[in-house]
Design a protein around this motif. Structure first.
Motif, PDB file in Angstrom:
ATOM      1  N   ASN A  91      -4.722  -1.575   5.823  1.00 38.55           N
ATOM      2  CA  ASN A  91      -3.683  -2.346   5.134  1.00 38.55           C
ATOM      3  C   ASN A  91      -2.333  -1.661   5.273  1.00 38.55           C
ATOM      4  OD1 ASN A  91      -5.525  -4.366   3.747  1.00 38.55           O
ATOM      5  ND2 ASN A  91      -6.392  -2.453   3.010  1.00 38.55           N
ATOM      6  N   GLU A  92      -1.308  -2.475   5.302  1.00 41.86           N
ATOM      7  CA  GLU A  92       0.058  -1.978   5.345  1.00 41.86           C
ATOM      8  C   GLU A  92       0.922  -2.866   4.470  1.00 41.86           C
ATOM      9  OE1 GLU A  92       1.087  -1.895   9.453  1.00 41.86           O
ATOM     10  OE2 GLU A  92       0.694  -4.002   9.795  1.00 41.86           O
ATOM     11  N   ASN A  93       2.143  -2.429   4.212  1.00 47.47           N
ATOM     12  CA  ASN A  93       3.018  -3.113   3.259  1.00 47.47           C
ATOM     13  C   ASN A  93       4.243  -3.685   3.958  1.00 47.47           C
ATOM     14  OD1 ASN A  93       1.726  -0.567   1.764  1.00 47.47           O
ATOM     15  ND2 ASN A  93       2.019  -2.160   0.248  1.00 47.47           N
ATOM     16  N   VAL A  94       4.654  -4.866   3.525  1.00 45.11           N
ATOM     17  CA  VAL A  94       5.887  -5.472   4.026  1.00 45.11           C
ATOM     18  C   VAL A  94       6.668  -6.027   2.842  1.00 45.11           C
ATOM     19  CG1 VAL A  94       4.839  -6.070   6.240  1.00 45.11           C
ATOM     20  CG2 VAL A  94       4.830  -7.753   4.405  1.00 45.11           C
ATOM     21  N   ASN A  95       7.978  -5.991   2.946  1.00 49.65           N
ATOM     22  CA  ASN A  95       8.833  -6.629   1.953  1.00 49.65           C
ATOM     23  C   ASN A  95       9.058  -8.085   2.344  1.00 49.65           C
ATOM     24  OD1 ASN A  95       9.067  -4.188   0.620  1.00 49.65           O
ATOM     25  ND2 ASN A  95      10.955  -3.626   1.677  1.00 49.65           N
ATOM     26  N   ALA A  96       9.237  -8.937   1.357  1.00 47.47           N
ATOM     27  CA  ALA A  96       9.386 -10.358   1.656  1.00 47.47           C
ATOM     28  C   ALA A  96      10.075 -11.073   0.511  1.00 47.47           C
ATOM     29  CB  ALA A  96       8.013 -10.991   1.919  1.00 47.47           C
ATOM     30  N   THR A  97      10.619 -12.231   0.823  1.00 49.69           N
ATOM     31  CA  THR A  97      11.133 -13.140  -0.201  1.00 49.69           C
ATOM     32  C   THR A  97      10.375 -14.464  -0.096  1.00 49.69           C
ATOM     33  OG1 THR A  97      12.891 -13.921   1.278  1.00 49.69           O
ATOM     34  CG2 THR A  97      13.429 -12.123  -0.232  1.00 49.69           C
ATOM     35  N   VAL A  98      10.197 -15.090  -1.233  1.00 49.73           N
ATOM     36  CA  VAL A  98       9.474 -16.360  -1.307  1.00 49.73           C
ATOM     37  C   VAL A  98      10.253 -17.278  -2.242  1.00 49.73           C
ATOM     38  CG1 VAL A  98       7.324 -17.499  -1.975  1.00 49.73           C
ATOM     39  CG2 VAL A  98       7.247 -15.190  -0.983  1.00 49.73           C
ATOM     40  N   TRP A  99      10.467 -18.496  -1.821  1.00 53.21           N
ATOM     41  CA  TRP A  99      11.053 -19.466  -2.732  1.00 53.21           C
ATOM     42  C   TRP A  99      10.475 -20.841  -2.430  1.00 53.21           C
ATOM     43  CZ3 TRP A  99      13.959 -23.772  -1.394  1.00 53.21           C
ATOM     44  CH2 TRP A  99      14.450 -23.811  -0.070  1.00 53.21           C
ATOM     45  N   GLY A 100      10.562 -21.711  -3.420  1.00 49.63           N
ATOM     46  CA  GLY A 100      10.021 -23.045  -3.200  1.00 49.63           C
ATOM     47  C   GLY A 100      10.167 -23.921  -4.421  1.00 49.63           C
ATOM     48  N   MET A 101       9.545 -25.074  -4.342  1.00 44.56           N
ATOM     49  CA  MET A 101       9.601 -26.058  -5.424  1.00 44.56           C
ATOM     50  C   MET A 101       8.285 -26.823  -5.460  1.00 44.56           C
ATOM     51  SD  MET A 101      11.576 -29.293  -3.820  1.00 44.56           S
ATOM     52  CE  MET A 101      10.344 -30.299  -4.598  1.00 44.56           C
ATOM     53  N   GLU A 102       8.029 -27.398  -6.630  1.00 44.55           N
ATOM     54  CA  GLU A 102       6.816 -28.185  -6.832  1.00 44.55           C
ATOM     55  C   GLU A 102       7.125 -29.392  -7.705  1.00 44.55           C
ATOM     56  OE1 GLU A 102       4.201 -24.067  -6.730  1.00 44.55           O
ATOM     57  OE2 GLU A 102       4.733 -25.032  -8.628  1.00 44.55           O
ATOM     58  N   LEU A 103       6.679 -30.547  -7.296  1.00 42.50           N
ATOM     59  CA  LEU A 103       6.798 -31.772  -8.071  1.00 42.50           C
ATOM     60  C   LEU A 103       5.395 -32.303  -8.336  1.00 42.50           C
ATOM     61  CD1 LEU A 103       9.716 -33.574  -6.184  1.00 42.50           C
ATOM     62  CD2 LEU A 103       9.847 -32.390  -8.386  1.00 42.50           C
ATOM     63  N   GLU A 104       5.138 -32.683  -9.585  1.00 35.37           N
ATOM     64  CA  GLU A 104       3.826 -33.183  -9.964  1.00 35.37           C
ATOM     65  C   GLU A 104       4.004 -34.402 -10.856  1.00 35.37           C
ATOM     66  OE1 GLU A 104       1.312 -29.367 -10.885  1.00 35.37           O
ATOM     67  OE2 GLU A 104       3.372 -29.121 -11.587  1.00 35.37           O
ATOM     68  N   SER A 105       3.160 -35.408 -10.650  1.00 35.65           N
ATOM     69  CA  SER A 105       3.301 -36.623 -11.454  1.00 35.65           C
ATOM     70  C   SER A 105       1.962 -37.316 -11.628  1.00 35.65           C
ATOM     71  CB  SER A 105       4.296 -37.588 -10.800  1.00 35.65           C
ATOM     72  OG  SER A 105       3.795 -38.054  -9.554  1.00 35.65           O
ATOM     73  N   VAL A 106       1.825 -37.957 -12.783  1.00 38.51           N
ATOM     74  CA  VAL A 106       0.717 -38.863 -13.066  1.00 38.51           C
ATOM     75  C   VAL A 106       1.335 -40.089 -13.740  1.00 38.51           C
ATOM     76  CG1 VAL A 106      -1.501 -39.176 -14.204  1.00 38.51           C
ATOM     77  CG2 VAL A 106      -0.817 -36.888 -13.449  1.00 38.51           C
ATOM     78  N   TRP A 107       0.958 -41.281 -13.272  1.00 36.25           N
ATOM     79  CA  TRP A 107       1.592 -42.507 -13.763  1.00 36.25           C
ATOM     80  C   TRP A 107       0.535 -43.589 -13.937  1.00 36.25           C
ATOM     81  CZ3 TRP A 107       4.589 -46.519 -10.477  1.00 36.25           C
ATOM     82  CH2 TRP A 107       5.239 -47.444 -11.319  1.00 36.25           C
ATOM     83  N   SER A 108       0.587 -44.232 -15.082  1.00 36.01           N
ATOM     84  CA  SER A 108      -0.268 -45.388 -15.345  1.00 36.01           C
ATOM     85  C   SER A 108       0.636 -46.596 -15.565  1.00 36.01           C
ATOM     86  CB  SER A 108      -1.155 -45.142 -16.569  1.00 36.01           C
ATOM     87  OG  SER A 108      -1.944 -46.279 -16.859  1.00 36.01           O
TER      88      SER A 108
END
Length: 940
Positions: free
Chosen positions: A681-698
């Motif tokens: 194993n070895e180590n790396v630096n990183a950045t992570v970004w994102g978005m999430e949309l969730e829906s339930v509709w009746s």
């Protein structure tokens, strides 16, 4: 919509923020009749699940965490049979089996377990009833009789522990209740699938004492055909049982005991198809024909797309440890797979024997909750588990085409190996086995005051012990041991006890016991002791605004007993290292979170949090340290995470719409690769970004729609580099890959080194191409070897120092050149994940109803390794399921039919690259084929 109207019983209908499951139409009808239609939003109000994401009961929409939860009904409706299927119902989640036993990568927002080894921890914590599990069968077994499955996205280290930088999966089993209930389900499907699942709950003393017993059994044929014997492999024959006892002697004291048992004995295959773009080695080097030396200039497989025609080649055995030794000793001549190709069907393998998979585990838990006062509750959770596993697999999954040469050790080309048996073909297998025990004790004190301040404080102690063995066994290794014994002692069957310095011990047992030096055994006794103090403080500033501050102090003590690599070395038995008998890693870290949630209204929640997460480092195997820039230890990883979210219940309660945005700054994210037959194993630096949309509709009564969307962007930091064992030369023609020979100090036999192409050409032109494997030891070692084989000092010195073999340019060494990873994506981090589902219920006379449901999932392309080459890229894939349920609740009767993977496609969901000494072949992980079946459930 009032808080009281936001119903907290989503379990009854089997829905979650991310997925809406099939529901009983009469249940909706009763609710619709209970309140005026205007208040109900037209009779189509969504119910909401109560979860314990913050280790207390809360309505899902009131929890300021990105969490998805599924009841047993929801799991069944979505055909989420086990952990691997969860990825199709949650945004920014991926799942793939690992290359080794009981290993998997459940990744949330690109963070999972890409580190491999006994001293590593998963980035996503797996818990059962809030108790952490370091290992177990939760992703081998199927879900049964669960209250719910919760998946928390983002760092959860404050309340859930040390290895939750990516998130947490928490399986909450169904508890005994004070009323009698029972059910039994039988299912039959293709691949001769048979399933039985049942539960019985018996109250003994009213609401004080009750017992619940549940079980699940699965048997089916294999998804994979072994074309060598036409057997179906990768089948399942497993069962799970669970006994739970509820004892509440007084109103203020609540206890639960649980025992869960798992057993499997079948031909489950740890990995699937094996691909390789064959590397035949160069016919010429620097204009010089390579001749017989060509066998030492191949790495087995080349880096090329897994989707091209060339990927269906077979490993050039000359590029493997076992093949190289065969060529050197003389019982093979070049590639034993010459002319052979693999079937293009990803569900076909070719193996001399079928896989063996045996696993057994037990989990015991005791949970206690005592109300010290009306507003203070003391909770104690005790958990103990043990398990053992044994798996055996053909290492190459293709049968060699060229038999052994006729030699004194292989008369007529045949050889009887103690572990392999009698055959005339080049054969290698691996065994992954181990046993483990773990114990944890958590205590918490939680308040529920009417005032603005509340808290949740506690501590946990965790103790985990395991001993694992990973064997690589080959008849060519035993043949090499016999040949070396003859060379060193004059007797191939010498006694290693009386000749411990010259005789290689050979294990004569059919099942290896670890004593033999005729095979590779990576034995790893490991002991982890961890403790932590944690707490969260909640300040309700006003009726809308609440602040949360959480802190956790974690102490990890990891100890790995180190055993010397004894493959083809004199002696018998494994010996603990005399130089470094034990690797010790100790970490003390402070993590936590701080943020607020604000109720814009009873139905609209806004939250923002900062979290710091931590996952401990560990020890790399000493056998690999120093190779390919491998450090003796890998560092812990840390993440600074920022998250902003909104949870909304709209349209009179008929629509749930949630959104989340996040940014992670990672320091030391742990990734793995195989070096010298073992994972490092070895180590790396990183950045992570994102978005999430969730829906339930009746939108109307009996119609339910759900959709979610995840976007993810990961990027490795600047200045990060690593040697890619698939491409050590960076495709620079000035350098050549050479296979390392045996008995070189600090160099593993069968690994690859890099020498200058001009130097290699000169050595071959001088008629010394057969000595090139020994040049991997460096110039001094190479000179000494040449002199030991009769060369004069001047001749040996000229070849070692005068040919330019080691005249490296900037950035190159005998290990190769490092690849710049800056800006690359993290593995298993597709940019897009999306799912959508729809169901409609028809009500019929006499209480009958029918519910039709369809689900679709899409995952965009991704990379399997940090190098992001064409070889690493996996294509996007889609999946669709459909279910039909017919039921009459008054009779407790349900009949359902389903089809999973409607298109019957076989997408590659992950891939694993082996090491130099194995020829750098690729093991695939694929989606299950089309499955269909019918089930009948009777409830009492």
């Amino acid at each position: 919509m009032s808080q009281s109207l936001r119903m907290r019983s989503l379990l009854a209908m089997g829905a979650s923020v991310t997925v809406l499951a099939a529901v009983a139409a009469p249940a909706f009808a009763q609710q619709s009749d209970a309140k005026p239609a205007a208040q109900q939003g037209g009779g189509n109000v969504l119910e909401e699940l109560v979860v314990t994401a913050q280790k207390k009961e809360e309505a899902l929409q009131d929890v300021p965490i990105a969490v998805s939860a599924f009841s047993q009904d929801a799991l069944e409706a979505q055909k989420i049979d086990g952990g691997p299927n969860l990825q199709q119902a949650i945004p920014n989640v991926t799942f793939a089996k690992g290359n080794f036993t009981n290993s998997f990568n459940f990744a949330i927002r690109g963070i999972g377990n890409k580190a491999v080894g006994v001293s590593t921890d998963g980035g996503v914590g797996v818990h059962e009833n809030n108790a952490p599990l370091q290992t177990g069968n939760l992703f081998d077994a199927e879900f049964f009789d669960v209250e719910r499955v919760e998946v928390l996205r983002g760092p959860q280290g404050t309340l859930y522990g040390r290895n939750a930088t990516g998130g947490v999966v928490n399986i909450i089993t169904a508890k005994p209740v004070d009323t009698f209930e029972a059910n039994i389900r039988a299912e039959a499907g293709n691949y001769s699938t048979q399933k039985l699942r049942g539960m019985i709950n018996v109250p003994i003393l009213g609401d004080k004492l009750a017992v619940r017993v549940a079980g699940n059994w699965l048997k089916r044929d294999g998804f994979v055909t072994n074309t060598y014997n036409n057997h179906k492999v990768d089948d399942r024959d497993l069962y799970s049982t669970r006994v739970s006892v509820m004892f509440n002697p007084i109103e203020s004291l609540r206890t639960n005991f649980m025992w869960e048992h798992f057993n499997e004995d079948d031909s489950r295959s740890r990995v699937g198809k094996q691909l390789c773009t064959k590397d035949n080695g160069p016919a010429t080097v620097g204009g010089v024909p390579t001749g017989a030396a060509r066998a030492f200039l191949t790495q087995g497989c080349l880096p090329a797309s897994l989707y091209g025609d060339s990927a269906y080649g077979t490993v050039n055995t000359s590029g493997t440890l076992t093949g190289e030794l065969g060529n050197l000793v003389g019982f093979t001549s070049g590639d034993a797979n010459a002319g052979d190709t693999a079937s293009r069907n990803l569900r076909e393998i070719e193996s001399l024997f079928d896989p063996i998979y045996r696993s057994k585990s037990d989990i015991y838990q005791f949970n206690l909750a005592y109300d010290l006062t009306e507003n203070l509750t003391f909770t104690a959770m005790t958990s103990y588990s043990k398990g053992k596993v044994y798996t055996k697999l053909d290492y190459n999954r293709n049968v060699s085409t060229i038999p052994f040469n006729n030699t004194p050790f292989t008369p007529g080309g045949f050889f009887t190996d103690p572990q392999i048996g009698r055959t005339n073909l080049f054969t290698t297998l691996d065994i992954s086995a181990g046993n483990s025990k773990q114990w944890s004790q958590e205590v918490r004190l939680q308040s529920n005051f009417d005032g603005p301040l509340n808290f949740n404080f506690g501590g946990i102690y965790f103790d985990y012990k395991t001993v694992t063995d990973y064997y690589v066994i080959g008849n060519s290794l035993t043949l090499s041991a016999l040949a070396l014994n003859f060379q060193n002692t004059g007797n191939p069957n010498c006694n290693p006890v009386t000749q411990p310095t010259t005789c290689i011990g050979i294990d004569t047992n059919a099942t290896p016991d670890g004593s033999g030096h005729n095979y590779y055994d990576n034995r790893s006794p490991y002991h982890l002791k961890s403790n932590a103090l944690f707490g969260e403080l909640y300040w309700q500033a006003n009726e809308k605004l609440k602040f949360t501050l959480g802190l956790r102090r974690t102490h990890d003590d990891k100890r790995l007993d180190v055993y010397d690599t004894v493959l083809l070395s004199p002696g018998i038995g494994l010996k603990q290292s005399t130089t470094t008998p034990q690797e010790k890693s100790v970490f003390n870290e402070l993590t936590g979170r701080f943020g607020f949630d604000y109720k814009l209204s009873d139905d609209n929640l806004l939250y923002a949090f900062y979290s710091k997460g931590y996952k401990g480092g560990g020890s790399n195997p000493p056998a690999a340290a120093g190779s390919a820039s491998v450090k003796p230890q890998f560092d812990p990883e840390f993440v600074n995470a920022f998250e902003l979210g909104s949870k909304n219940t709209l349209a009179g309660g008929s629509l749930m719409l949630n959104a989340t945005g996040f940014y992670y700054d990672y320091q030391g994210y742990q990734i793995s690769k195989i070096v010298n037959r073992t994972s490092v194993n070895e180590n790396v630096n990183a950045t992570v970004w994102g978005m999430e949309l969730e829906s339930v509709w009746s939108p109307v009564r009996n119609l339910r729609l759900n959709a979610n969307l995840g976007y993810l962007d990961t990027k490795i930091g600047k200045g990060v580099s690593s040697i890619d064992t698939m491409n050590r030369t960076l495709s620079n023609a000035a350098y050549s890959v050479v296979k390392a020979g045996p008995s070189l100090p600090n160099v593993a036999v069968g690994s690859n080194c890099v020498l200058t192409t001009s130097g290699v050409a000169t050595v071959i032109a001088l008629g010394q191409g057969g000595t090139l494997p020994f040049a991997c030891g460096g110039p001094a070692v190479y000179q000494a070897f040449l002199q030991s084989r009769g060369a004069s000092q001047a001749q040996a010195q000229g070849l070692a120092f005068g040919t330019g073999l080691y005249n490296y340019g900037a950035g190159y060494t005998i290990e190769g050149a490092a690849t710049d990873l800056s800006g690359n994506q993290l593995p298993n981090s597709p940019h897009w994940t999306a799912s959508a589902g729809a169901q409609y219920t028809w009500d019929f006379a006499d209480g009958w109803s029918a519910t039709l449901r369809g689900d679709y999932y899409h995952q965009s392309k991704q990379f399997t390794r940090v190098y992001n080459t064409a070889y690493d890229q996996l294509k996007s894939w889609n999946n669709a399921n459909i279910t039909l349920k017919i039921e009459k609740p008054d009779w407790g009767l349900q009949i359902d039919a389903y089809v999973k993977n409607l298109s019957n496609k076989t997408p590659i969901t992950d891939a694993y690259t082996t090491d130099d000494s194995s020829g750098l072949f690729t093991n695939l992980i694929t989606l299950e084929p089309r499955l269909y079946g019918v089930g009948v459930t009777k409830s009492f």
